[in-house]
Design an enzyme around this catalytic site. Structure first.
Site, mmCIF file in Angstrom:
data_model
loop_
_atom_site.group_PDB
_atom_site.id
_atom_site.type_symbol
_atom_site.label_atom_id
_atom_site.label_comp_id
_atom_site.label_asym_id
_atom_site.label_seq_id
_atom_site.Cartn_x
_atom_site.Cartn_y
_atom_site.Cartn_z
ATOM 1 N N SER A 159 0.837 -1.198 0.000
ATOM 2 C CA SER A 159 0.000 0.000 0.000
ATOM 3 C C SER A 159 0.875 1.253 0.000
ATOM 4 C CB SER A 159 -0.960 -0.025 1.186
ATOM 5 O OG SER A 159 -1.894 1.012 1.107
ATOM 6 N N ASP A 304 -3.419 6.493 -3.401
ATOM 7 C CA ASP A 304 -2.184 5.981 -2.834
ATOM 8 C C ASP A 304 -1.605 4.960 -3.820
ATOM 9 O OD1 ASP A 304 -3.985 3.903 -2.414
ATOM 10 O OD2 ASP A 304 -3.149 3.358 -0.466
ATOM 11 N N ASP A 306 -1.409 1.742 -4.274
ATOM 12 C CA ASP A 306 -2.193 0.622 -4.809
ATOM 13 C C ASP A 306 -3.633 1.030 -5.106
ATOM 14 O OD1 ASP A 306 -2.853 0.766 -2.052
ATOM 15 O OD2 ASP A 306 -3.423 -1.346 -2.018
ATOM 16 N N ASP A 308 -6.254 1.975 -3.553
ATOM 17 C CA ASP A 308 -7.465 1.639 -2.807
ATOM 18 C C ASP A 308 -7.913 2.799 -1.915
ATOM 19 O OD1 ASP A 308 -5.469 1.405 -0.883
ATOM 20 O OD2 ASP A 308 -6.155 -0.533 -0.111
#
Length: 580
Positions: A159, A304, A306, A308
């Site tokens: 992440s 961000d 990734d 999500d």
């Protein structure tokens, strides 16, 4: 780190054994260097080697996450293959007839390697493995699980962690992340895995084409009915994998081509323009704000790495500066917009609204006013995403679920689209997001939130602080009496046990203190609610009944800001941690 004055006599033997088993040339070379340095008496090398083998990277509800490198306490191919083998064993118990596991990955160092290793282990264990075609956002993986009828999903990502980290996130067939006791059951299966060199590995996995991504984009675009699209968006992917996906989603929805922060658009595992690749961190979206000022844009949207999570910044109504909205503000705006959009279309609304306990209490009041059920969950979308009949869910850390039927997880792409739609609709009415936030404050009181976060080098510091807090809780904070002290570790009828405490204070204020689940941080979540008089500068907000109070919005904001500053200082003093 192991005490160098009493070194572990088994350290070198364990390291040499690992060296034989490690299939990765880079980590083998690094480990060989550490072993040679330790054998030569280099204390710094011994310290690094000891830390690399200081226990095992623990598998939990967040899967695995840690620094890349050799050893049992690092993210590497041995650790990942053991995790995959343990997960495969768990899945075979649950699904004796087998099934498919879909595997996604971001653009961090070794993410593609870990994805292929996972596919090889799953295939060798008699399961079908489906690998996403290239680095893609986490919500695409979450979407794929149910779309493809899989029994589980794995996303290789850390992440918004620093560049040196990577991680391994596990979902089950319902499309939600694992929760207890599944994490412990999988961890037990991992512990039972033998030598990685003896694992059966397959080669017949299926690499998916772009059909899945196209289906995901079609679903995301379908969330937006026809309406205004005249909005200037500045977008940053934060060096992650969301760039082309979000840009394509905007364009397919009929929005103008966004202004892209080109320095941060392409995936780059070094994250060269930011100290931490997290839109919440100071300075992370400075390039986007500069581009927005130059382009006289209407809104900044940031994902961000990734994709999500979704961050939002807006121009201030009274000057030329820009400000990021808090996650709680975006959560309230999206909840209002989902309800308002349905009202304008004459469509009935049903379903449950939910947020984590550390998020603002405003969502509960919005849901109650609309006659909808509301649920409060533990932190994380592993809890929010499994709420039955979820209409909208969010957590203050920039995570929003606006389409739980397709993605039972936070999705920065679909949330960003709804933000663009909301800004465009308000622009067409000559109104602003600030107007809506003011209206919500007049109806429900101004809900202001903030966070005190302390990063530590030694996790034991956090454990000690929580123990002290439980043993001797404060009776007042910043001049407000502590009305109740709740140890969340004890659990309740509505919440499973978790490491944290919740303090409710006089004057409609609240503090929650808990260790981070993914970083060495102690986090303190603050909220104060200041009543606002709807007769002072009120703007009619359709469909919501007004509440009365003593102040207008501007005064309430100043009062809340002062209260949060005082409360944050008081909490820091009570915790007495380095850096607080």
């Amino acid at each position: 780190m192991t005490d160098l004055l009493t070194p572990d006599p088994t350290l070198l033997d364990r390291a040499r054994d690992w060296l034989v088993e490690d299939p990765d040339e880079a980590t083998r070379a690094r480990l060989a260097t550490l072993i040679q340095g330790t054998e030569a008496g280099d204390l710094s090398m011994r310290a690094l080697l000891a830390d690399s083998f200081a226990g095992s990277l623990q598998f939990g509800t967040a899967g695995l996450r840690g620094a890349l490198g050799p050893g049992s306490n690092r993210m590497n191919r041995v650790v990942v293959m053991r995790a995959a083998a343990g997960l495969a064993a768990f899945l075979r118990r649950q699904h004796p007839a087998g099934g498919a596991v879909v595997i996604g990955y971001d653009a961090r160092y070794n993410s593609d390697v870990f994805a292929r290793d996972t596919a090889a282990v799953m295939t060798g264990a008699g399961l079908s493995a489906l690998v996403l075609p290239r680095p893609l956002p986490t919500p695409v993986l979450a979407y794929a699980i149910r779309q493809l009828g899989c029994i589980a999903g794995v996303m290789v990502t850390a992440s918004h962690n620093p560049p040196q980290d990577n991680g391994y996130k596990v979902y089950l067939g319902d499309g939600t992340q694992i929760v207890p006791p599944v994490d412990t059951e999988i961890a037990d299966c991992i512990d039972a895995v033998g030598r990685v060199s003896e694992l059966p590995l397959g080669t017949e996995w299926n690499t998916l084409d772009d059909t899945l991504l196209d289906n995901y984009l079609t679903r995301v675009v379908s969330l937006l009915p026809p309406g205004p699209r005249d909005v200037s968006v500045v977008y940053t992917a934060m060096h992650g994998v969301g760039g082309t996906v979000f840009r394509d989603a905007l364009q397919r929805s009929g929005f103008p081509t966004p202004v892209l922060v080109t320095e941060q658009f392409d995936p780059d595992p070094e994250f060269p323009t930011v100290a931490f690749p997290n839109p919440e961190e100071p300075g992370a979206i400075d390039l986007a704000l500069a581009a927005a000022t130059s382009a006289a844009a209407d809104v900044v949207i940031a994902n961000d790495p990734d994709a999500d999570r979704c961050a939002v910044a807006l121009p201030n109504p009274y000057d030329s500066s820009w400000s990021m909205l808090r996650g709680d503000e975006v959560g309230a705006l999206l909840a209002w917009w989902i309800l308002e959009r349905a009202r304008r279309a004459g469509h009935p609304v049903s379903g449950t609204m939910a947020c984590s306990i550390v998020s603002s209490s405003l969502l509960g009041r919005i849901a109650a006013d609309a006659g909808l059920p509301y649920e409060e969950t533990l932190t994380g979308f592993k809890w929010i995403g499994r709420i039955p009949d979820l209409l909208f869910g969010y957590e203050e850390a920039l995570g929003y679920c606006v389409d739980a039927v397709a993605v039972s997880d936070k999705d920065g792409v679909s949330a960003g689209l709804l933000v663009a739609e909301l800004v465009a609709a308000l622009k067409g009415e000559d109104r602003t997001v600030d107007d809506v936030l003011g209206d919500l404050a007049r109806r429900f009181g101004l809900h202001a939130t903030d966070q005190v976060s302390v990063r530590v080098d030694d996790i034991a510091v956090i454990t000690d602080a929580m123990s002290r807090l439980r043993a001797d809780p404060p009776t007042s904070l910043a001049g407000r009496d502590v009305v109740s002290f709740e140890d969340l570790e004890q659990g309740s009828d509505s919440l499973p046990p978790t490491d944290g405490v919740r303090l409710r204070l006089a004057g409609d204020a609240r503090v929650i203190i808990r260790p981070s689940g993914t970083e060495p941080k102690l986090k303190c979540y603050l909220e104060v609610v200041v009543p606002v008089d709807p007769a002072l500068g009120a703007v009619e907000l359709t469909g919501l009944s007004p509440l009365s109070g003593p102040a207008d919005v501007a005064v309430a904001r100043r009062s809340a800001a002062t209260a949060l500053t005082e409360l944050g200082a008081a909490v820091s003093a009570v915790l007495n941690l380095p850096g607080s």
